[in-house]
Design a protein around this motif. Structure first.
Motif, PDB file in Angstrom:
ATOM      1  N   ARG A  47      55.945  -7.722 -22.716  1.00 41.77           N
ATOM      2  CA  ARG A  47      54.786  -7.909 -23.602  1.00 41.77           C
ATOM      3  C   ARG A  47      53.720  -8.829 -23.033  1.00 41.77           C
ATOM      4  N   ALA A  56      48.195  -5.198 -22.415  1.00 36.57           N
ATOM      5  CA  ALA A  56      47.581  -4.300 -23.395  1.00 36.57           C
ATOM      6  C   ALA A  56      48.301  -2.970 -23.556  1.00 36.57           C
ATOM      7  N   ASP A  57      48.888  -2.449 -22.475  1.00 29.79           N
ATOM      8  CA  ASP A  57      49.476  -1.117 -22.585  1.00 29.79           C
ATOM      9  C   ASP A  57      50.943  -1.123 -22.992  1.00 29.79           C
ATOM     10  N   VAL A  59      53.767  -1.031 -25.641  1.00 30.50           N
ATOM     11  CA  VAL A  59      53.692  -0.325 -26.917  1.00 30.50           C
ATOM     12  C   VAL A  59      53.502  -1.241 -28.127  1.00 30.50           C
ATOM     13  N   ASN A  61      52.138  -4.058 -28.289  1.00 30.85           N
ATOM     14  CA  ASN A  61      50.849  -4.760 -28.253  1.00 30.85           C
ATOM     15  C   ASN A  61      49.692  -3.859 -28.663  1.00 30.85           C
ATOM     16  N   LYS A  62      49.945  -2.571 -28.751  1.00 33.34           N
ATOM     17  CA  LYS A  62      48.896  -1.639 -29.151  1.00 33.34           C
ATOM     18  C   LYS A  62      48.662  -1.773 -30.655  1.00 33.34           C
ATOM     19  N   PRO A  63      47.412  -1.765 -31.090  1.00 31.52           N
ATOM     20  CA  PRO A  63      47.091  -1.977 -32.508  1.00 31.52           C
ATOM     21  C   PRO A  63      47.882  -1.082 -33.459  1.00 31.52           C
ATOM     22  N   GLN A  64      48.102   0.163 -33.074  1.00 34.83           N
ATOM     23  CA  GLN A  64      48.768   1.098 -33.978  1.00 34.83           C
ATOM     24  C   GLN A  64      50.260   0.838 -34.141  1.00 34.83           C
ATOM     25  N   TYR A  65      50.838  -0.011 -33.270  1.00 37.94           N
ATOM     26  CA  TYR A  65      52.279  -0.255 -33.346  1.00 37.94           C
ATOM     27  C   TYR A  65      52.651  -1.703 -33.646  1.00 37.94           C
ATOM     28  N   ARG A  66      51.688  -2.548 -33.903  1.00 37.60           N
ATOM     29  CA  ARG A  66      51.991  -3.964 -34.154  1.00 37.60           C
ATOM     30  C   ARG A  66      52.828  -4.186 -35.412  1.00 37.60           C
ATOM     31  N   GLU A 134      54.830   9.006 -31.141  1.00 38.05           N
ATOM     32  CA  GLU A 134      53.670   8.893 -30.241  1.00 38.05           C
ATOM     33  C   GLU A 134      52.345   9.207 -30.936  1.00 38.05           C
ATOM     34  N   GLY A 136      51.183   7.646 -33.433  1.00 40.08           N
ATOM     35  CA  GLY A 136      50.549   6.391 -33.826  1.00 40.08           C
ATOM     36  C   GLY A 136      50.698   6.030 -35.286  1.00 40.08           C
TER      37      GLY A 136
END
Length: 201
Positions: A47, A56-57, A59, A61-66, A134, A136
Motif C-alpha cells: 500500500r 496509487a495503483d 487496489v 488505495n483506489k477510491p472505489q475500493y477504500r 473489478e 468497482g
C-alpha cells in the motif's frame, strides 16, 4: 465479537496467489496485543512506498475500493506464519469476508475466531466473482451466511459450504471467550460444589 449475518458491500479484487501473513501485516507491526489500529497497516508494503506515501495503483488505495467489506483473493491466501494479527488487520480495515480458492489452515480458522467469514470456492467461481469485483464501487456483492449464498451485482447466486459450528459462532458473535461464557452458570455451579466438597483447596 461482532455478529456476522449478511454483508452487502463493495468487493475488492486481489488476484495475487500465495499472499502470506507477512504481506497482510508485516512483522514490525506485531508488537501490539490490541485488535484495533492495525487496519492502517494492512498490506503495508504493497500500500505504501518507502516514504510512507500511498501507492496509487494498489487496489485498496483506489477510491472505489477504500470502503471494501469483501475481498476476492487468489489461491492459498493467508499462508506463512500463524500470526493472528493478520485477521485483526483485515477486520480493522473493515473487511468482513474473504473469498478465495483456498486458504492456509491456521489463517482460515483464525478468521472465524475474529468475526471474519473466509469462503473457499472453486477457481472458476472465484474467477466470476473476481470479474464482478473489478467493476468497482457500483458493483455491490451480497454474502448471506444464514443462507450460505453469495450474490453478484448482476444477481448471479453461488452457494458455499461452512462448518455448522463455525457458522453458529459467527451468527451469534461468539469467540472462544464468548463460548466459555455461555457455560458460565455450569462453571459457577461446579466451583460452588467444589468449594463445599474441598474447602481446603
Amino acid at each position: 465479537m461482532d455478529k456476522f449475518t449478511t454483508v452487502q458491500g463493495i468487493a475488492a479484487p486481489m488476484p495475487q496467489i500465495n499472499v502470506d501473513t507477512d504481506m497482510i501485516i508485516p512483522k514490525q507491526f506485531l508488537k501490539t496485543i490490541k485488535r484495533s489500529g492495525l487496519g492502517v497497516n494492512l498490506f503495508d508494503e504493497m500500500r505504501y512506498d518507502d516514504d510512507g506515501q500511498e501507492i496509487a495503483d494498489f487496489v485498496l488505495n483506489k477510491p472505489q475500493y477504500r470502503d471494501a467489506e469483501i475481498l476476492v483473493a487468489g489461491d492459498n491466501f493467508g499462508c506463512g506464519s500463524s500470526r493472528e494479527h493478520a485477521p485483526w488487520a483485515i477486520k480493522d480495515f473493515g473487511i468482513r469476508c474473504v473469498i478465495a480458492p483456498s486458504f492456509a489452515d491456521i489463517f482460515f480458522n483464525n478468521c472465524f475466531k475474529n468475526g471474519i467469514l473466509p469462503i473457499a470456492l472453486p477457481q472458476e467461481v472465484v474467477d466470476v466473482l473476481m470479474k464482478d469485483a473489478e467493476k468497482g464501487a457500483n458493483a455491490r456483492m451480497t454474502v448471506d451466511l444464514e443462507a450460505q449464498t453469495i450474490t453478484t451485482s448482476d444477481g448471479e447466486v453461488f452457494s458455499f459450504e461452512v462448518d455448522a459450528f463455525k457458522k453458529h459462532c459467527l451468527l451469534e458473535g461468539l469467540d472462544d471467550i464468548g463460548l466459555t461464557m455461555e457455560k458460565a452458570p455450569a462453571i459457577e455451579a461446579f466451583e460452588a460444589q467444589a468449594a463445599t466438597q474441598r474447602p481446603w483447596v
